[in-house]
Design a protein around this motif. Structure first.
Motif, mmCIF file in Angstrom:
data_model
loop_
_atom_site.group_PDB
_atom_site.id
_atom_site.type_symbol
_atom_site.label_atom_id
_atom_site.label_comp_id
_atom_site.label_asym_id
_atom_site.label_seq_id
_atom_site.Cartn_x
_atom_site.Cartn_y
_atom_site.Cartn_z
ATOM 1 N N VAL A 1 0.847 -1.189 0.000
ATOM 2 C CA VAL A 1 0.000 0.000 0.000
ATOM 3 C C VAL A 1 0.885 1.243 0.000
ATOM 4 O O VAL A 1 1.775 1.374 0.844
ATOM 5 N N THR A 2 0.636 2.113 -0.946
ATOM 6 C CA THR A 2 1.415 3.347 -1.037
ATOM 7 C C THR A 2 0.484 4.550 -0.965
ATOM 8 O O THR A 2 -0.735 4.422 -1.114
ATOM 9 N N VAL A 3 1.065 5.699 -0.719
ATOM 10 C CA VAL A 3 0.338 6.954 -0.930
ATOM 11 C C VAL A 3 1.039 7.702 -2.056
ATOM 12 O O VAL A 3 2.271 7.751 -2.113
ATOM 13 N N ASP A 4 0.258 8.249 -2.961
ATOM 14 C CA ASP A 4 0.798 9.122 -3.992
ATOM 15 C C ASP A 4 0.183 10.494 -3.793
ATOM 16 O O ASP A 4 -0.958 10.618 -3.340
ATOM 17 N N LEU A 5 0.932 11.523 -4.134
ATOM 18 C CA LEU A 5 0.490 12.879 -3.850
ATOM 19 C C LEU A 5 0.311 13.681 -5.132
ATOM 20 O O LEU A 5 1.203 13.723 -5.980
ATOM 21 N N VAL A 6 -0.842 14.311 -5.237
ATOM 22 C CA VAL A 6 -1.044 15.345 -6.252
ATOM 23 C C VAL A 6 -0.924 16.668 -5.511
ATOM 24 O O VAL A 6 -1.832 17.060 -4.780
ATOM 25 N N VAL A 7 0.242 17.296 -5.638
ATOM 26 C CA VAL A 7 0.473 18.575 -4.959
ATOM 27 C C VAL A 7 0.330 19.686 -5.978
ATOM 28 O O VAL A 7 1.098 19.757 -6.942
ATOM 29 N N LEU A 8 -0.672 20.522 -5.758
ATOM 30 C CA LEU A 8 -0.960 21.577 -6.733
ATOM 31 C C LEU A 8 -0.620 22.936 -6.157
ATOM 32 O O LEU A 8 -0.760 23.180 -4.956
ATOM 33 N N THR A 9 -0.165 23.807 -7.024
ATOM 34 C CA THR A 9 0.063 25.196 -6.652
ATOM 35 C C THR A 9 -0.176 26.051 -7.886
ATOM 36 O O THR A 9 -0.342 25.535 -8.991
ATOM 37 N N VAL A 10 -0.218 27.352 -7.681
ATOM 38 C CA VAL A 10 -0.396 28.260 -8.812
ATOM 39 C C VAL A 10 0.864 29.099 -8.942
ATOM 40 O O VAL A 10 1.233 29.822 -8.015
ATOM 41 N N ARG A 11 1.535 28.977 -10.053
ATOM 42 C CA ARG A 11 2.742 29.750 -10.304
ATOM 43 C C ARG A 11 2.610 30.449 -11.645
ATOM 44 O O ARG A 11 2.290 29.830 -12.653
ATOM 45 N N ARG A 12 2.925 31.700 -11.658
ATOM 46 C CA ARG A 12 2.903 32.475 -12.917
ATOM 47 C C ARG A 12 1.622 32.203 -13.704
ATOM 48 O O ARG A 12 1.673 31.826 -14.870
#
Lengths: 252, 252
Positions: B13-24
């Motif tokens: 079992v793993t965790v995967d991350l969708v890390v979102l940010t707003v740049r430019r």
DNA sequence: GATCATAGTCGTCTTCCTGACGATAAACAC
DNA sequence: GTGTTTATCGTCAGGAAGACGACTATGATC
């Protein structure tokens, strides 16, 4: 499929099902009685281990068929057959959620029309439709005055999350039709909303809203008087899955 | 924690991350380069195995901290510190999604302000913020003309699901503030919506909407001209988490 | 068979919200 | 100062929803 057990901790992966339906004006969930420890004799959500060659949604569909006989179709598929709507809900993996071992459960949410009678391996006494209100009240007393034991494991939390998902999702999607038979009246659909939300809706405004939303309902031409009163037009679920603007849930 | 390995198939079992940010003015996701097979050298979402004594959300928060240095807070907690919003997204368990063994991945969605520079074990060349548009175009060419390899595993699907979740969630919640620093202007918040949705919004109607929604924004009293033009009032995220009525995403 | 209860369906009116867009305000660059 | 940029306020028309009146078509009851 070789692997090195020392490289990662092994987990058991299960699917648990929140199967909801509307019976007698109440939102009900399918519960099964546990036949073995832990929580022997307590009510729980149906579920089971994911097999080695199964996808998660396949496992959920298999469990749903085993418990109810319902065929499942995903969130994208139209409501053609008499199957139930099935979608992934959330995953629960507290290290202590199962006292025996490390179990991660991928909960799924199924919405079904009233028709089917529960069957857990043919033993009706070990499966039942219970009002979610009754299943969620911790340590209270049921309608028959018997003390109510809380659901096994973290299933109360899973059920609560599933109910909340259903409540919010019928706001902005046509998912409420999954609780109805293939052909239904506006009044029957309204009673679904009323049961799921636990509120009363104005029949006139509801009628205007659902018949005025393009693609939501398709008239079949037939009518029925099965609810008493003036005959009502029969409808089928239309192709639209998203409701825009959404159905508004009354505040208080 | 004894168990009988013959009773159920063992899973990683793993965790995967969708890390979102707003740049430019662009919605960007954190990608890391894979250092080992399979998919060696390809870009992937950050993630890792869930440890034996960890809850899923703990594992996700740990991975997020390891990759970005961000502290996480859940969907319920207010946006007090400078941490990132973190919530479970969905779980992916196709039997063939990892060629080595049976892996179930519990994907999480994190929303962060622009500030942090990526760090994957201190090696900046192995982690980057990339516009989601670029990460999701399969077999195309990036801005630099280099051919773009699709993300490893089923990470393109996971990223797409995470982006869709973010896009829909800022409609009816105050989650867009998670992309902003502690203090921000209405214009900065509007640019977040424009970047996430990929549309242009009317500044006047947007201003009326967000300042008119009780509990959404709290004025701090300060002003700033960091965007140029007339000084803008500074706000902090208010206590309200649900937007009612929601922010409407333009059609087209 | 007249009356009543029940449920369905159509309209009206007011209120609220949004989209479109004009106008003013306050900074900076030259 | 003039122009540019961004922020903010105001106005107006159109659409949708809540409240609720009115009428219709059944079955049940007397």
């Amino acid at each position: 499929m070789p692997y090195d057990p020392s490289a990662f901790p092994p987990f058991a992966v299960t699917v648990d099902l929140v199967v909801l339906t509307v019976r007698r004006h109440a939102l009900c969930a399918l519960a099964v009685r546990r036949g073995e420890p832990p929580f022997q004799g307590r009510w729980a959500l149906p579920g089971g281990f994911v097999r080695d060659d199964e996808d998660l949604s396949q496992a959920a569909a298999r469990e749903l068929a085993e418990e109810t006989g319902l065929r499942a179709h995903g969130p994208a598929a139209p409501d053609q057959d008499n199957g139930a709507h099935l979608e992934q809900l959330a995953t629960y993996g507290d290290p202590k959620r199962d006292p025996r071992m490390r179990v991660v459960s991928v909960a799924h949410l199924a919405l079904a029309p009233d028709l089917p009678a529960p069957r857990a391996g043919g033993d009706a006494s070990n499966a039942r439709w219970a009002p979610v209100e009754e299943l969620l009240q911790q340590g209270g007393y049921g309608r028959d005055g018997e003390p109510v034991a809380p659901l096994a494991f973290d299933h109360a939390q899973i059920l609560a999350d599933g109910v909340e998902r259903a409540r919010s999702k019928i706001e902005y999607s046509s998912l409420a039709t999954a609780f109805c038979p293939t052909e239904f009246t506006v009044g029957e659909l309204r009673r679904v909303y009323e049961a799921v939300w636990g509120v009363a809706l104005d029949p006139r405004n509801f009628h205007r809203k659902v018949t005025g939303t393009p693609g939501f309902l398709v008239p079949t031409g037939g009518t029925t008087t099965r609810q008493g009163g003036r005959p009502a037009q029969l409808f089928r679920a239309g192709g639209a899955t998203l409701l825009n603007p959404p159905m508004l849930r009354p505040e208080v």
